[in-house]
Write a protein that holds these residues in place. Structure first.
Motif: not given
Ligand code: FES
Ligand SMILES: Cc1cc2nc3c(=O)[nH]c(=O)nc-3n(C[C@H](O)[C@H](O)[C@H](O)COP(=O)(O)OP(=O)(O)OC[C@H]3O[C@@H](n4cnc5c(N)ncnc54)[C@H](O)[C@@H]3O)c2cc1C
Lengths: 648, 174
Positions: B15, B17-18, B43-45, B68-69, B74-76, B80
């Protein structure tokens, strides 16, 4: 579709990449990939000549896709997108292969690094083939800013924004703003009185017509995105009607319930209805329901009876309000380490072992002893020990240095000397006097006749009623036991107990030490992972007042540059539905964390609300018919990338 | 097969962001780890479809790492958690295809855990070296001599596992 013509550029990044990766070899390899029209390697792609090279090739070779193999897209993707745009190509016809952070910097062997770089380039080329033009959208920027935490950092940020004529709301969880600084007596290195420099700022914030204060309040929920946040704030019941109350103080003078005063770090007593400290802003009381006889036992009601304006309101309830903001500044500060975690320091076991903040309250004229430094029995100590680094720079507690702890310890030693006239011992590991005027302050305190002992005060013991500080004096090379009357522990600065919850509420990440994480440790100290959410002051790490103030002002500048722009860019990376394939199962509706997917009852298909969608792709990942996709992260694009990343 | 000189190939889907940022940090901090992993950014897991994982194996990956985060980061919000729920499904799928469970991993790596990322990759590489290269089940079945053992039995999704998978959005519809 016109013929796809891809240009590939392999960056040396000076020697950062070229040392480990055969860049010319990678470019040659790329030249042989399908649809690649031209492939080059170059010293610095991000520098002007590098970008010119791309622009010229786009023109001369009619390129319509570009791949740059260099650093992380998190670094330079925006740079190269602009390059494409300036050459008349849509910015999204660009893809980056990360051959620095993910290859040259982490790989031992040149051969493996080169092979891995080729694989990443092949994958990027395969992906960019499927790229589509996308267009950024703009949304209006709400001009109001939310500041969370009314310490010196938050106050400074609010004042700066308000001065520009824009609206600010400060949400402070305590009954008064001021934060840790309000508890301090004098401040290093100038020794000016803390209240004298803080109070005018607090009052200015309260009186500024552009600033709204919500004290005794907390943020419950944050929705939306930069420019348009919807924030739900809980205004806790104060049990006092702020409009009716004049702050006369009769209520707390008459209140019969006494409670240890947290503002005085538990040293003095306060009432159940109270104003936390004399200069509090707002200077109006609050009822601590946990300790109020009326709330606990149902009788008493003295405050209500004596209040001349009928402001006491036992029936008041918490209020939830939702307000809109464009930017958010989080300045929730820090706490200090619980000294009972280290029984060896003697806190809680021996009467005359106190923390630095307790000492600040003792020397303060408005504190529990009206500024007299006294022992538990009321006598003045003849020997005072100040211990630096208690729990800081200590693998058993906090690995990091608390940064201002040397300086505040020097200040405390000076105050102890001034107030008691006795012997003062300062136990330190090394002296860190890093700031402007700090070394000079150290020299000044040394000349005051304070005993500096270079050795960490590791243990406090009591023998026959007398306290001793144990240390290894590293200058003498001897273990020592120093007899004293009062021990002041300068305990480590730590993240607030609710830091995890606050971080999650605002979409901020945290460093391993638990403090809030900045977007870049050197270049973006105030930004966070969430656009439009900034951090300032002690919540990011231990900071003294000058640093906290600078960060508060800096965060204000960050917010103002958004406000001035008036509009925020919204990424076109959002979900989209292929109506022909959508089976109308509605699975995506329930999955979307933002409620961005609606259902068209007539057509029986899912519809994406692009203004609300943030492009995470959870919906796309679970669509059974493959109808839901995310622009720029389509199945085609990702599968092509996976397909080629293993080709080498 | 001798595993000595076998260099596994692992696809990492991270992902933005993390975990991708964590992998960047490993680079910035110059922490060395095996070059066996090739990273793809989402962008995200929560974007990771079981298909991505299967595609990687079909293309000859010896392992797939999804990262992921940390839970709650999680950014969203909760992408995750969706990834975690899908993990159940992916593991079952892989089992049915006869792919060893060690070849698929879902981890949490924050933007500040460069060292942890490098460590996860190193561990995964040595684990996969241990079990050898991935070979499609059919290939392995062909090699099986009569009497030398039975092909891996298909594993079915248990009722309660199906429920978690559906709740997490791993399976759409009914
Ligand atoms: S943004 Fe990293 S798991 Fe959703
Ligand atoms: C013993 C000691 C002595 C010191 N001496 C000096 C000195 O002499 N000179 C110097 O320069 N510095 C000194 N400092 C450092 C100084 O206190 C800090 O630099 C300063 O307080 C940092 O300000 P801040 O606004 O970042 O955080 P804080 O002062 O911690 O303020 C944060 C504010 O946010 C509020 N808050 C927290 N969580 C929430 C939430 N979830 N929602 C809403 N509000 C919230 C808090 O109630 C508080 O009001 C000293 C510190 C200590 C501990």
């Amino acid at each position: 579709m016109p013929d796809v013509r891809i240009g590939v550029y392999v960056c040396h990044c000076g020697s950062n990449i070229a040392d480990k990766v055969d860049c010319a070899g990678v470019a040659e390899f790329a030249g042989g990939l399908p649809k690649v029209t031209i492939a080059r390697d170059y010293q610095y792609m991000c520098a002007d000549p590098g970008q010119d090279l791309i622009r010229k090739d786009i023109k001369d070779h009619k390129l319509n896709r570009v791949v740059v193999a260099s650093c992380s897209p998190r670094m330079h993707e925006p740079t190269f997108r602009k390059t494409l745009e300036s050459a008349g190509l849509n910015a999204y016809f660009f893809e980056m292969a990360n051959i620095r952070e993910h290859v040259s910097w982490v790989t031992e062997g040149r051969e493996q690094a080169t092979e891995k770089a080729k694989a990443l380039v092949a994958a990027a080329v395969a992906r960019v083939f499927y790229h589509e033009p996308l267009y950024e959208r703009f949304a209006d920027m709400n001009k109001r800013t939310l500041v969370v935490g009314g310490g010196i950092a938050g106050i400074e940020a609010a004042l700066k924004i308000a001065a520009s004529g824009n609206q600010v709301v400060i949400v402070e969880k305590e009954p008064s703003i001021g934060g840790n600084m309000a508890k301090l007596d004098k401040t290093f290195p100038t020794l000016d009185c803390s209240a004298c420099i803080l109070t005018p700022k607090m009052v200015a914030a309260a009186q500024d017509e552009n600033i709204t204060l919500y004290t005794y309040a907390e943020v419950e929920k944050v929705e939306g995105y930069v420019g348009n946040f919807q924030v739900t704030i809980r205004k806790k019941a104060r049990s006092v009607d702020m409009d009716k109350c004049t702050g006369c103080g009769i209520c707390y003078n008459k209140c019969p319930a006494k409670v240890p005063n947290e503002f005085d770090e538990g040293l003095g007593m306060r009432k159940a209805i109270y104003v936390p400290f004399p200069q509090a802003v707002p200077n109006k009381p609050v009822i601590d329901r946990q300790n109020c006889t009326y709330f606990q036992k149902g009788k008493c009601g003295v405050c209500s009876k004596v209040c001349p304006t009928g402001a006491v309101d036992y029936a008041q309830e918490d209020q939830l309000v939702t307000e809109d903001f464009g930017a958010i500044i989080v300045s929730t500060g820090f706490e200090t380490l619980d000294p009972t975690l280290g029984p060896q320091w003697g806190y809680g076991r021996y009467d005359n072992v106190i923390t630095a903040l307790q000492f600040e309250r003792l020397v303060n004229a408005s504190g529990p002893t009206q500024g007299k430094v006294v022992l538990k029995d009321g006598t003045v100590p003849k020997r005072v020990a100040v211990l630096h680094c208690v729990g800081s720079r200590d693998l058993n507690f906090r690995e990091y240095c608390s940064r201002f702890c040397c300086m505040s310890s020097l200040k405390l030693a000076h105050l102890a000397k001034e107030k008691t006239g006795g012997e003062v011992y300062s136990f330190y590991i090394d002296m860190r006097a890093f700031g402007k005027g700090y070394e000079e302050f150290y020299n000044r305190v040394m000349e005051e006749g304070i005993h500096f002992i270079r050795g960490k005060g590791t243990e406090v013991i009591q023998r026959a009623g007398e306290l001793f500080v144990r240390t290894e004096d590293t200058l003498l090379g001897k273990y020592r036991e120093v007899p004293v009357d009062l021990v002041v522990l300068n305990v480590a600065t730590v993240p607030r107990a609710d830091a995890e919850k606050v971080a999650q509420t605002f979409g901020i990440q945290r460093s391993p030490d638990g403090f809030f994480l900045e977007a870049h440790v050197k270049l973006e100290p105030l930004k966070t992972a969430t656009d439009g959410v900034f951090i300032a002051g002690g919540c990011q790490g231990p900071k003294d007042i000058p640093d906290s103030v600078s960060q508060g002002a800096g965060a204000a500048a960050e917010a103002l540059s958004l406000i001035e722009a008036g509009k925020v860019k919204i990424s076109p990376v959002v979900a989209s539905v292929d109506e022909a394939r959508c089976g109308g199962c509605k699975a995506c509706l329930a999955l979307c964390p933002y409620g961005a997917v609606d259902f068209d009852d007539e057509k029986k298909v899912a519809v994406v609300n692009e203004a609300v969608c943030k492009g995470c792709g959870t919906c796309a990942a679970s669509c059974a018919s493959g109808a839901m996709g995310v622009r720029h992260f389509t199945d085609e694009q990702i599968l092509a990338q996976i397909g080629e990343v293993l080709a080498v | 097969m001798k595993n000595g000189d076998f260099e596994p190939r692992i696809v990492g889907i991270l992902c933005n962001w993390c975990s991708y940022a964590g992998a960047d940090l490993a680079g910035i901090s110059r922490i060395k780890y095996p070059a066996n992993i090739r990273i793809i950014r989402v962008m995200c897991s929560g974007r990771v479809e079981p298909t991505f994982v299967l595609k990687a194996f079909a293309e000859g990956a010896d392992g797939v790492l999804v990262s992921g985060c940390h839970p709650g980061d999680c950014h969203y919000g909760e992408g995750n958690y969706k990834a975690y729920a899908r993990k159940v499904l992916i593991e079952k799928l892989l089992h049915q295809f006869g792919i060893e469970k060690e070849r698929f991993k879902l981890t949490w790596v924050s933007a500040n855990e460069g060292e942890r990322f490098a460590q996860i990759v190193s561990e995964m590489v040595s684990e996969i070296k241990e079990i050898g290269p991935y070979r499609p089940p059919r290939e392995r079945m062909r090699e099986l001599q009569p009497g030398a053992g039975t092909p891996p039995a298909p594993g079915w999704l248990a009722e309660e596992e199906l429920e978690t998978a559906v709740a997490g959005g791993a399976v759409a519809g009914e």
